[in-house]
Design an enzyme around this catalytic site. Structure first.
Site, PDB file in Angstrom:
ATOM      1  N   LYS A  95      39.708  13.111  30.837  1.00 51.41           N
ATOM      2  CA  LYS A  95      38.600  12.945  31.783  1.00 51.41           C
ATOM      3  C   LYS A  95      39.215  12.585  33.127  1.00 51.41           C
ATOM      4  CE  LYS A  95      34.770   9.959  32.848  1.00 51.41           C
ATOM      5  NZ  LYS A  95      34.383   8.569  32.700  1.00 51.41           N
ATOM      6  N   GLY A 156      28.808   1.177  36.657  1.00 54.20           N
ATOM      7  CA  GLY A 156      28.601  -0.241  36.372  1.00 54.20           C
ATOM      8  C   GLY A 156      27.269  -0.795  36.831  1.00 54.20           C
ATOM      9  N   ALA A 182      28.232   7.387  33.945  1.00 56.75           N
ATOM     10  CA  ALA A 182      28.097   6.304  34.921  1.00 56.75           C
ATOM     11  C   ALA A 182      26.657   6.053  35.349  1.00 56.75           C
ATOM     12  CB  ALA A 182      28.943   6.547  36.173  1.00 56.75           C
ATOM     13  N   GLY A 183      26.289   4.809  35.313  1.00 52.75           N
ATOM     14  CA  GLY A 183      24.995   4.398  35.838  1.00 52.75           C
ATOM     15  C   GLY A 183      23.899   4.248  34.797  1.00 52.75           C
ATOM     16  N   ASN A 204      29.013   2.952  29.001  1.00 54.07           N
ATOM     17  CA  ASN A 204      30.027   1.932  28.769  1.00 54.07           C
ATOM     18  C   ASN A 204      29.444   0.559  29.074  1.00 54.07           C
ATOM     19  OD1 ASN A 204      32.341   0.433  28.516  1.00 54.07           O
ATOM     20  ND2 ASN A 204      33.412   1.322  30.236  1.00 54.07           N
ATOM     21  N   THR A 205      29.213   0.299  30.378  1.00 52.10           N
ATOM     22  CA  THR A 205      28.746  -1.025  30.797  1.00 52.10           C
ATOM     23  C   THR A 205      27.479  -1.446  30.050  1.00 52.10           C
ATOM     24  OG1 THR A 205      29.601  -0.482  32.974  1.00 52.10           O
ATOM     25  CG2 THR A 205      28.222  -2.421  32.817  1.00 52.10           C
TER      26      THR A 205
END
Lengths: 254, 381
Positions: A95, A156, A182-183, A204-205
């Protein structure tokens, strides 16, 4: 549904949930992967080469590792990290993440296109993380990307699909899998992305910062699966107005 | 006495008005002018500006310290997840040419001076590497004569064979020196401004190159221009008005990030300890509440920045601060010269530490807080 598989390069997967591995306590990764039903987990190579508590020891066997190039500030650094990752036995998936902004960590699209070209020339299966821009996405296709990973919101932030309309254009125009990265902060947002036709969602976050990490991983799994089913079944029409029971054109049938 | 605002020969000048802007903003900052309402508004802001920073550092915010900590923790988790980096400082020389009236390394101080030779540096670094640490911070006293760039560069070369991340806390240099040290393996430079108030600065720094305030102020910019990946900032809280100094530190760091968006930014938060534990004695006193307030204000103003918590602070404070805002913690610290590989220091330390826990002890403390110790967050390729 059983043959609905996600194909990236030469590999195919039963799960459409790509789990991030940063930001966790390593002890929880195994449970998170299991409950997420995830078959792909990302890995920051800069964290993987450590003598103490190697993250690789915590990833269950059979799960495909998707190393990322985080820490790279330009295409050349990304290429070197990818080569290192292949040498470390992490496979040919990579990635591409290139950032030259320490505040928002927004991807550098131009360098990402350049790195994608170099890495696909070297035989890597390249999944570039990008800011959703149709022209760049087309360039990534020409450069040999195996999927395109647009951001939903700054990494994040858990703000959800802030770039929804632009991601929709990528889904409509690009023939590769579009994977939102992301997000994504809530399972409902992941579900929304899948309903739109995204091929997969990466989070992830949102999982790593949940109170009960394995349970949140499970919630995402279910939401992604529900969104996918909704997409495949064809969503009902949404209208802003009520449908009149005696339409104006009813007389035509008289 | 030398004018602290005038560059000496050989000092690289930085063509920018940044110092003027930071000094002017911090001198017009009035901490007492803010109310609880201002603080609440700052806490609600998704991207706090200088006005919000002022509110967060004001006395009015002390009553909202719990709310600040909650918001700070939220931001820390968003940007850094559960990760807490570990490192240790290594002092390779304590010779100093400066006369800073608050510092143990002051050249007028009669302490045991020492400088490690390359073999001793290797031994010290072997001992540190054996603890499992992968990041080392190389420090010297501020004497270019006794620790020139070539000497520091060799220490960086030795370090980069044993560690994945090498940081520097040495005297300010020209960008060509920073470029040389970067080639030798260092990639992060921290310079403490100590205080941003020119009058206090001149009163505290009586001699040596450190007396020249603008040269020190612009060190981070020269380090980034020299190719360093990141730079650290810090005021020695309590030397001047700590609220004003913290305000200037955060603004300084934020402005460097704007100018060099690729550079990684970090804060250190050293403080002069209040002698009497009574807040009525000295308005400059920085007790733990105020220190935490500053750390939280840094986090909220610059959520992307790393924050290092020093072993000058006690274990209980550090263990809590890594839950809230700090992202990096030192372990197995010895601030003397040569104490990692031998039972006795060759040279005296700069200050006393309060948290002498070993690497495994800090590792366990991080894990038992539900956080993940990270030994290296960067790869050289």
């Amino acid at each position: 549904m059983t043959d609905d598989r996600l194909t990236i390069g030469k590999r195919s997967f039963g799960s459409r949930f790509i789990l991030g591995s940063g930001k966790y306590s390593l002890d929880l990764i195994e449970a998170a992967v299991r409950n997420a039903g995830a078959e792909i987990i990302t890995l920051a190579l800069r964290r993987a080469q450590t003598g103490t508590e190697n993250i690789l020891d915590h990833i269950p066997p059979g799960v495909t590792i998707l190393p990322n190039t985080s820490g790279a500030r330009n295409a050349d650094e990304a290429v070197r990290i990818a080569r290192l990752s292949r040498e470390c036995g992490c496979g040919d998936f990579v990635k591409v993440e290139i950032m030259r902004d320490s505040k928002y960590l927004l991807p550098d699209n131009q360098e990402t296109v350049r790195a994608t070209q170099m890495l696909s020339d070297e035989g890597f299966t390249v999944l570039p993380y990008m800011y959703p821009d149709l022209n760049v996405a087309r360039d990534l296709v020409s450069a040999g990307a195996a999927a395109v990973m647009p951001l939903g919101a700054p990494i994040g932030t858990n703000k959800g699909l802030c770039t929804k309309e632009f991601i929709r254009i990528l889904i409509d125009e690009i023939d590769l899998p579009i994977i939102v990265d992301a997000g994504i902060g809530r399972p409902s947002q992941a579900c929304e992305a899948m309903e739109m036709g995204c091929a997969a969602v990466m989070a992830n976050t949102a999982v790593a910062t949940a109170g009960d990490i394995p349970l949140m991983a499970e919630a995402f799994r279910d939401a992604i699966s529900a969104g996918r089913k909704a997409y495949l079944s064809g969503l009902g029409m949404v209208s802003d107005r009520a449908r009149a029971s005696s339409p104006l054109t009813g007389f035509l049938r008289d | 006495m030398i004018d602290p605002m005038v560059y000496l020969d050989g000092m690289e000048r930085t063509d920018t008005d940044l110092m003027d802007r930071v000094l002017s903003a911090s001198s017009s900052y009035r901490p007492e002018a803010f109310t609880g309402r201002d603080v609440s508004r700052a806490l609600d802001s998704s991207s706090p500006d200088l006005e919000d920073l002022g509110a967060l550092l004001s006395p009015a915010a002390e009553g909202l310290i719990e709310e600040m900590a909650q918001r700070a923790m939220e931001e820390t988790r968003k940007h850094f997840g559960n990760s807490v980096s570990m490192f240790t400082p290594l002092y390779i020389s304590n010779y100093c040419d400066n006369r800073c009236i608050y510092c143990g390394f002051n050249r007028d101080n009669d302490i045991h001076r020492a400088r490690l030779d390359y073999e001793e540096i290797e031994r010290e670094m072997d001992a540190i590497a054996a603890t499992g640490l992968e990041e080392v911070l190389i420090l010297t006293g501020e004497s270019r004569r006794m620790s020139d760039p070539e000497y520091i560069g060799e220490a960086c070369r030795i370090a980069s064979k044993r560690f994945r991340v090498v940081g520097l806390e040495v005297y300010p240099m020209n960008s060509s020196d920073y470029a040389y040290l970067h080639r030798c393996g260092a990639d992060f430079v921290t310079v403490f401004q100590e205080t941003y108030d020119p009058e206090t600065y001149g009163r505290m720094h009586l001699g040596g190159c450190k007396r020249i305030m603008p040269y020190r102020f612009n060190a981070q910019e020269r380090a980034v221009r020299g190719g360093m990946r990141g730079v650290g900032f810090g005021a020695l809280l309590g030397l001047g008005d700590f609220r004003r100094d913290a305000f200037a530190t955060a603004m300084h760091a934020g402005e460097i990030q704007r100018r060099y968006p690729h550079a990684e930014i970090a804060f250190s938060c050293p403080r002069l300890r209040p002698i009497v534990n009574d807040s009525s004695v000295n308005p400059g006193d920085v007790h733990e509440t105020q220190l935490l307030q500053v750390i939280c204000a840094y986090r909220l103003y610059a959520p992307y920045a790393g924050i290092t918590i020093s072993s000058r602070e006690r274990a209980g404070f550090r263990d809590n601060v890594i839950m809230i805002a700090a992202t990096k913690i030192s372990a197995g610290v010895d601030v003397g010269i040569g104490g990692h590989s031998s039972s006795e220091d060759k040279g005296d330390g700069q200050f006393e530490i309060s948290d002498g826990r070993t690497v495994p002890e800090i590792f366990e403390a991080i894990k038992s807080a539900g956080l993940q110790p990270v030994m290296s967050d960067y790869i050289y390729t």
